[in-house]
Motif scaffolding. Structure first.
Motif, PDB file in Angstrom:
ATOM      1  N   THR A   1     -40.584  80.503-127.178  1.00 59.79           N
ATOM      2  CA  THR A   1     -41.070  80.985-125.883  1.00 59.79           C
ATOM      3  C   THR A   1     -42.152  82.041-126.058  1.00 59.79           C
TER       4      THR A   1
ATOM      5  N   ILE B   1     -45.191  75.705-124.751  1.00 58.17           N
ATOM      6  CA  ILE B   1     -44.357  74.938-123.820  1.00 58.17           C
ATOM      7  C   ILE B   1     -45.219  74.333-122.707  1.00 58.17           C
TER       8      ILE B   1
ATOM      9  N   HIS C   1     -45.217  81.889-123.541  1.00 60.09           N
ATOM     10  CA  HIS C   1     -44.871  81.225-122.285  1.00 60.09           C
ATOM     11  C   HIS C   1     -44.459  82.194-121.175  1.00 60.09           C
TER      12      HIS C   1
ATOM     13  N   ASN D   1     -36.650  89.579-116.966  1.00 58.58           N
ATOM     14  CA  ASN D   1     -37.971  88.990-117.209  1.00 58.58           C
ATOM     15  C   ASN D   1     -39.059  89.713-116.429  1.00 58.58           C
TER      16      ASN D   1
ATOM     17  N   ASP E   1     -49.216  79.717-125.662  1.00 56.27           N
ATOM     18  CA  ASP E   1     -48.091  79.046-125.002  1.00 56.27           C
ATOM     19  C   ASP E   1     -47.948  77.649-125.598  1.00 56.27           C
TER      20      ASP E   1
ATOM     21  N   SER F   1     -42.851  79.444-115.261  1.00 50.97           N
ATOM     22  CA  SER F   1     -42.222  78.245-115.810  1.00 50.97           C
ATOM     23  C   SER F   1     -41.658  77.377-114.683  1.00 50.97           C
TER      24      SER F   1
END
Length: 259
Positions: free
Chosen positions: A143, A204, A230, A34, A202, A90
């Protein structure tokens, strides 16, 4: 890009580069990948550290946001880091917030991107559906603004986790803990310069969540990125790194030249 995973006591982590510590906290389904672009960009001027959070290894009693924040605190104490630029995505952002509220003394700045802690759309009451690959694939695609970023490798990894009953129980425990741990009333206590980077798409932690964090954290600045979901540091790494660069450059003591 491969990194050397170090271990000291119970803590596993990577550490690249030299300079002030830039400590990165991944989310519930996060991994080192990530942060690949971010690590490569910032290791030239910072000591970039990524602890591997034991999301699914803690006992069920400690499988909470505060349990993970306690793990991060123990890691920081063991390694002796100070003047830390702490960044979380997150659930990692939520952990960063809890840690900063409890142990502000070693945190120089805070960066949140798609952070929970106020509001998040979870995977839904039925999540995770064991054995339903298409369901997991669709959830992974949510996502990102560009669903193609939910690669087969990523979906396979998520699917493997959701076929393990104990891991599913721990995922649900963490998700419920994040919902219960609403930090709205405490955010005014954060004194560190805080950067908020949010994807305009986003779903989420939608854009209004970023605006609410900005309203509640006194010394904060908010940046939105278009066509981004996200995980901005994965989806639009160049734009993300440019914003973070500008923020950190105002706070960082330059690394001494060898010339």
């Amino acid at each position: 890009m491969s990194y050397t995973i170090q271990q000291q006591d119970k803590f596993k982590f990577i550490e690249e580069g030299e300079g002030e510590p830039l400590l990165l906290l991944h989310g519930l389904f996060g991994a080192l990948s990530n942060f690949a672009d971010l690590i490569d960009h910032f290791k030239k001027r910072y000591k970039v550290i990524v602890p591997l959070l034991p999301l699914l290894e803690l006992d069920i009693f400690h499988t909470t946001v505060s349990g993970l924040a306690k793990h991060v605190h123990g890691f920081i104490e063991l390694r002796g880091y100070t003047d830390i630029h702490l960044l979380g995505n997150s659930l990692g952002g939520h952990i960063a917030l809890v840690h900063t509220l409890k142990h502000p003394e070693k945190i120089k700045s805070l960066t949140l991107t798609g952070s929970s802690g106020l509001f998040e759309n979870g995977m839904g009451d039925s999540y995770p559906k064991r054995g339903d690959y298409d369901y997991i694939k669709k959830k992974a695609e949510l996502t990102f603004y560009d669903p193609a970023l939910a690669t087969k490798e990523l979906v396979d990894e998520l699917f493997e986790i959701t076929t393990n009953r104990l891991k599913v129980i721990k995922i649900i425990a963490l998700a419920k803990s994040a919902i219960r741990s609403n930090l709205g009333e405490e955010l005014s206590q954060i004194k560190q310069p805080t950067l908020l980077i949010w994807g305009n798409n986003d779903t989420i932690t939608p854009p209004f969540v970023g605006k609410e964090f900005h309203k509640l954290i006194p010394n904060s600045e908010l940046h939105f990125i278009d066509k981004c979901g996200h995980a901005p540091m994965m989806e639009v790494p160049e734009a993300f790194n440019a914003i973070l660069d500008g923020f950190l450059s105002k706070l960082t003591v330059p690394v001494a030249s060898n010339l």
